[in-house]
Write a protein that holds these residues in place. Structure first.
Motif, PDB file in Angstrom:
ATOM      1  N   ASP A  53      -0.590  -0.639   8.263  1.00  0.00           N
ATOM      2  CA  ASP A  53       0.495  -0.984   7.568  1.00  0.00           C
ATOM      3  C   ASP A  53       0.516  -2.407   7.014  1.00  0.00           C
ATOM      4  O   ASP A  53      -0.041  -3.450   7.474  1.00  0.00           O
TER       5      ASP A  53
ATOM      6  N   ASN B 169      -1.106  11.338  -7.108  1.00  0.00           N
ATOM      7  CA  ASN B 169      -1.343  12.497  -6.544  1.00  0.00           C
ATOM      8  C   ASN B 169      -2.338  12.503  -5.997  1.00  0.00           C
ATOM      9  O   ASN B 169      -3.469  12.469  -6.903  1.00  0.00           O
ATOM     10  N   LYS B 170      -2.525  12.829  -4.903  1.00  0.00           N
ATOM     11  CA  LYS B 170      -4.279  12.896  -4.224  1.00  0.00           C
ATOM     12  C   LYS B 170      -4.983  13.916  -4.904  1.00  0.00           C
ATOM     13  O   LYS B 170      -5.945  13.652  -5.038  1.00  0.00           O
TER      14      LYS B 170
ATOM     15  N   GLU C  52      -8.579   3.784   6.959  1.00  0.00           N
ATOM     16  CA  GLU C  52      -7.059   3.279   7.045  1.00  0.00           C
ATOM     17  C   GLU C  52      -7.347   1.824   6.840  1.00  0.00           C
ATOM     18  O   GLU C  52      -7.909   1.117   7.839  1.00  0.00           O
TER      19      GLU C  52
ATOM     20  N   GLU D   4      -6.613   5.921  -1.123  1.00  0.00           N
ATOM     21  CA  GLU D   4      -5.140   6.120  -1.506  1.00  0.00           C
ATOM     22  C   GLU D   4      -4.525   4.805  -2.244  1.00  0.00           C
ATOM     23  O   GLU D   4      -3.518   4.623  -3.134  1.00  0.00           O
ATOM     24  N   ASN D   5      -4.879   3.815  -1.500  1.00  0.00           N
ATOM     25  CA  ASN D   5      -4.326   2.157  -1.870  1.00  0.00           C
ATOM     26  C   ASN D   5      -4.948   2.119  -3.267  1.00  0.00           C
ATOM     27  O   ASN D   5      -4.422   1.151  -3.913  1.00  0.00           O
TER      28      ASN D   5
ATOM     29  N   PHE E   5      -3.152   4.036  -5.944  1.00  0.00           N
ATOM     30  CA  PHE E   5      -1.976   3.553  -5.642  1.00  0.00           C
ATOM     31  C   PHE E   5      -0.990   4.311  -6.661  1.00  0.00           C
ATOM     32  O   PHE E   5      -0.784   4.293  -7.888  1.00  0.00           O
TER      33      PHE E   5
ATOM     34  N   LEU F 163     -12.333   6.561   3.176  1.00  0.00           N
ATOM     35  CA  LEU F 163     -11.251   7.159   3.769  1.00  0.00           C
ATOM     36  C   LEU F 163     -10.625   6.463   4.846  1.00  0.00           C
ATOM     37  O   LEU F 163      -9.795   6.645   5.872  1.00  0.00           O
TER      38      LEU F 163
ATOM     39  N   PHE G 221       0.495   0.238   1.481  1.00  0.00           N
ATOM     40  CA  PHE G 221       0.693   1.116   2.421  1.00  0.00           C
ATOM     41  C   PHE G 221       0.007   1.685   3.561  1.00  0.00           C
ATOM     42  O   PHE G 221      -1.170   1.557   3.227  1.00  0.00           O
ATOM     43  N   ASN G 222       0.419   2.287   4.420  1.00  0.00           N
ATOM     44  CA  ASN G 222      -0.344   2.780   5.573  1.00  0.00           C
ATOM     45  C   ASN G 222      -1.132   3.868   5.094  1.00  0.00           C
ATOM     46  O   ASN G 222      -0.570   5.028   5.150  1.00  0.00           O
ATOM     47  N   GLY G 223      -2.306   3.781   4.513  1.00  0.00           N
ATOM     48  CA  GLY G 223      -2.993   4.931   4.029  1.00  0.00           C
ATOM     49  C   GLY G 223      -4.610   4.506   3.851  1.00  0.00           C
ATOM     50  O   GLY G 223      -4.744   3.492   4.488  1.00  0.00           O
ATOM     51  N   SER G 224      -5.081   5.371   3.462  1.00  0.00           N
ATOM     52  CA  SER G 224      -6.526   5.006   3.202  1.00  0.00           C
ATOM     53  C   SER G 224      -7.066   3.909   1.890  1.00  0.00           C
ATOM     54  O   SER G 224      -6.137   3.795   1.092  1.00  0.00           O
TER      55      SER G 224
END
Length: 179
Positions: A155, A120-121, A152, A113-114, A117, A150, A107-110
């Motif tokens: 997408d 919660n942050k 990105e 975060e991926n 997956f 961090l 997903f379009n994130g860092s």
């Protein structure tokens, strides 16, 4: 009928059995997989090979319980995972492994975060993220990026090469710590 709450529990894998499994897609007139019989036991290592379109990915989808066979059955630890009474068992089965595909979902994130997956942050364990990246042999690459973890990914991971995407997908599997 009440829907059972989806469980976060996993199970201890002992064996997998496919018995006379058949599968076909509606868009095709013939069966893609016919009378597949397969036994896999804890500790076995297997390879699935074949030509493009021969059903390798479909077989993985059947094994993971993503799709249901048209005929035959699939048992995990002697439980038919598609029997309605075993719905909780199917969820436990799916929680027992990580699947790394040729094209992992991003997903379009860092990168952080991926890898974590779905978590919660505020609960992301950074030490576990770094260890997972090291195991996947992507840590050094990430650490050389200006924004490091961090950064990105874009997408669907468009800012990553295919190899980088697969290694981040592998780090995700290590982070989730499935058996």
């Amino acid at each position: 009928n009440e829907l059972n709450e989806i469980t976060n529990e996993s199970l201890k894998f002992k064996n997998l059995l496919l018995k006379d499994v058949c599968f076909s897609y509606r868009i095709r007139n013939n069966s893609l997989l016919k009378k597949i019989n397969l036994s896999i036991y804890r500790g076995d290592r297997i390879g699935i090979i074949g030509k493009s379109g021969s059903g390798k990915s479909t077989l993985i989808d059947l094994i993971t319980g993503t799709i249901k066979p048209k005929e035959g059955y699939i048992k995990v630890n002697n439980h038919n995972i598609h029997n309605y009474q075993n719905q909780d068992y199917l969820y436990k089965w799916r929680n027992s492994f990580s699947l790394i595909t040729q094209n992992p979902y991003f997903f379009n994130g860092s990168i952080l975060e991926n890898i974590a997956f779905g978590e919660n942050k505020k609960y992301i364990n950074l030490n576990k993220i770094y260890e997972s990246a090291r195991k996947a042999r992507i840590y050094d690459f990430i650490n050389k990026l200006p924004k490091k973890f961090l950064t990105e990914v874009g997408d669907q991971g468009t800012k990553l090469s295919g190899g980088q995407a697969q290694r981040i997908g592998l780090a995700r599997a290590f982070y989730n710590n499935k058996k």
